[in-house]
Design an enzyme around this catalytic site. Structure first.
Site, short mmCIF file in Angstrom:
data_model
loop_
_atom_site.label_atom_id
_atom_site.label_comp_id
_atom_site.label_asym_id
_atom_site.label_seq_id
_atom_site.Cartn_x
_atom_site.Cartn_y
_atom_site.Cartn_z
N ASP A 1 0.84 -1.20 0.00
CA ASP A 1 0.00 0.00 0.00
C ASP A 1 0.87 1.25 0.00
OD1 ASP A 1 -2.34 1.81 0.89
OD2 ASP A 1 -3.27 -0.17 0.87
N HIS B 1 -3.52 5.82 3.76
CA HIS B 1 -4.31 4.67 3.33
C HIS B 1 -3.74 3.35 3.86
CE1 HIS B 1 -5.93 1.65 0.45
NE2 HIS B 1 -6.99 2.44 0.46
N SER C 1 -11.42 -1.24 -0.33
CA SER C 1 -10.16 -1.37 0.42
C SER C 1 -10.42 -1.92 1.80
CB SER C 1 -9.49 0.00 0.55
OG SER C 1 -8.85 0.39 -0.63
#
Length: 367
Positions: A62, A97, A247
């Site tokens: 990520d 994120h 996600s």
């Protein structure tokens, strides 16, 4: 600090749940607590009575992970950085994120993860404003080479890439569970890659009622669905936030895979995936469909249901011939027959001597 989120489109080229977050004064309602609805939905307390994922390493490929976040301390290990510019050990997250995904997997503070005793290996493949399938492929290869047995990929590329596909297939061949999000509307129109590759557990999303999330892409490759909408988790700069996207569903299923790898260490990755699918709660039309795949994640059932592995996964004892492939046993004469044969042989030997003896020896050499 209470965080309010602006639900957002994918960050950069591929991330499928990155959301811009901004701090606001505390409101009467607590969106962070409310966004933990997946805890009850997945019956985490009951699942954690079985195990918490100890001994399993989940690679979060990520934007990096902030290992100093209060909800993640002690659960994140350094990895590598394949993002544009690189140079970090995977523990730099300027976007937030990756930290958010790690929170849903190993969170053990205010944010509660599915596998709090597992560890996250942070492998940075994007910065939030840039990312490539090549960097993701490199991150996959590195993570597998360094001991990750579950990969969490909250990324969806529109175009098939042979380098990424090869990295995925190599990981599958090395007994690694690969979990990837299918993508979010309106950016993604079809199931993205790597979720669309064979061997990958492609994850769609549901809302708090267990109904298909309107943000989740649909398609023939969808294998399973998990909580997706208004999910609270960790964020950069020691904050927390709420967001929507597949996600989140991906990270939750990756955490589930970690629990299963602890509970069933003898099962290969393909059987871990099959068990997750076989115990999912069917939704929509009977059987598999393009919204829910095989159904919605049922974590407790996956850990405790009496679901026998396929014959190919059974490894009982040291290798040796099985009933199916063992050579046929040669027929044994009964004791009575043995006595009769011996008596006849003796008589023949006494009567005709060496010539008959040679004949008998020749007969004994026949198959």
């Amino acid at each position: 600090m209470t965080i309010r989120t602006r639900l957002c489109a994918a960050a950069g080229a591929a991330l499928i749940g990155a959301c811009a977050l901004s701090a606001t004064p505390a409101q009467a309602a607590d969106p962070i607590s409310d966004g933990q609805w997946y805890v009850d939905f997945l019956h985490l307390a009951q699942a954690h009575q079985i195990n918490k994922g100890a001994g399993v390493t989940v690679a979060v490929i990520d934007t990096g992970v902030d290992a100093t976040h209060p909800d993640l301390k002690g659960s994140v290990v350094a990895g590598a950085d394949f993002s544009r510019g690189g140079g970090s050990d995977g523990l730099l997250d300027t976007d937030g994120h990756g930290t958010a995904m790690a929170g849903l997997i190993v969170g053990h503070g205010r944010i509660r993860g599915v596998a709090p005793a597992a560890r996250v290996m942070s492998v940075r493949a994007a910065t939030g404003v840039s990312g490539s399938s090549t960097a993701t492929a490199q991150a996959i290869t590195w993570a597998v080479e360094h001991g990750a047995t579950v990969l969490s990929l909250s990324v969806a590329y529109d175009t098939r890439d042979l380098v990424l596909e090869q990295a995925v297939q190599d990981a599958v061949g090395k007994n690694v569970v690969i979990v990837a999000g299918v993508g979010n509307l309106p950016r993604n129109r079809t199931v993205g890659y790597p979720a669309a590759y064979p061997g990958v557990l492609a994850v769609g999303g549901v809302d708090r009622n267990g109904s298909h999330s309107p943000t989740s892409v649909t398609g023939a490759q969808v294998a399973i669905a998990a909580p997706c909408d208004d999910i609270s988790t960790a964020f950069k700069q020691h904050q927390r936030g709420v967001g929507t996207g597949t996600s989140h569903a991906t990270a939750l299923v990756a955490g589930a895979a970690a629990l299963l790898r602890t509970k069933f260490p003898q099962l290969p990755a393909t059987e871990i995936v099959r068990r997750l699918i076989a115990t999912a709660v069917d939704k929509g039309p009977a059987g598999r469909d393009d919204q829910y795949g095989n159904g919605v994640l049922d974590l407790v059932a996956a850990l405790s249901a009496d679901t026998a592995p396929t014959a190919a996964a059974i490894t009982a004892g040291p290798p040796g011939p099985t009933t199916a492939n063992a050579p046929a046993a040669e027929p044994n004469p009964t004791p009575a027959a043995g006595v009769l044969v011996t008596a006849v042989a003796v008589c023949l030997l006494l009567l005709v001597g060496a010539t008959v003896t040679g004949v008998l020896m020749a007969r004994r050499r026949r198959p």
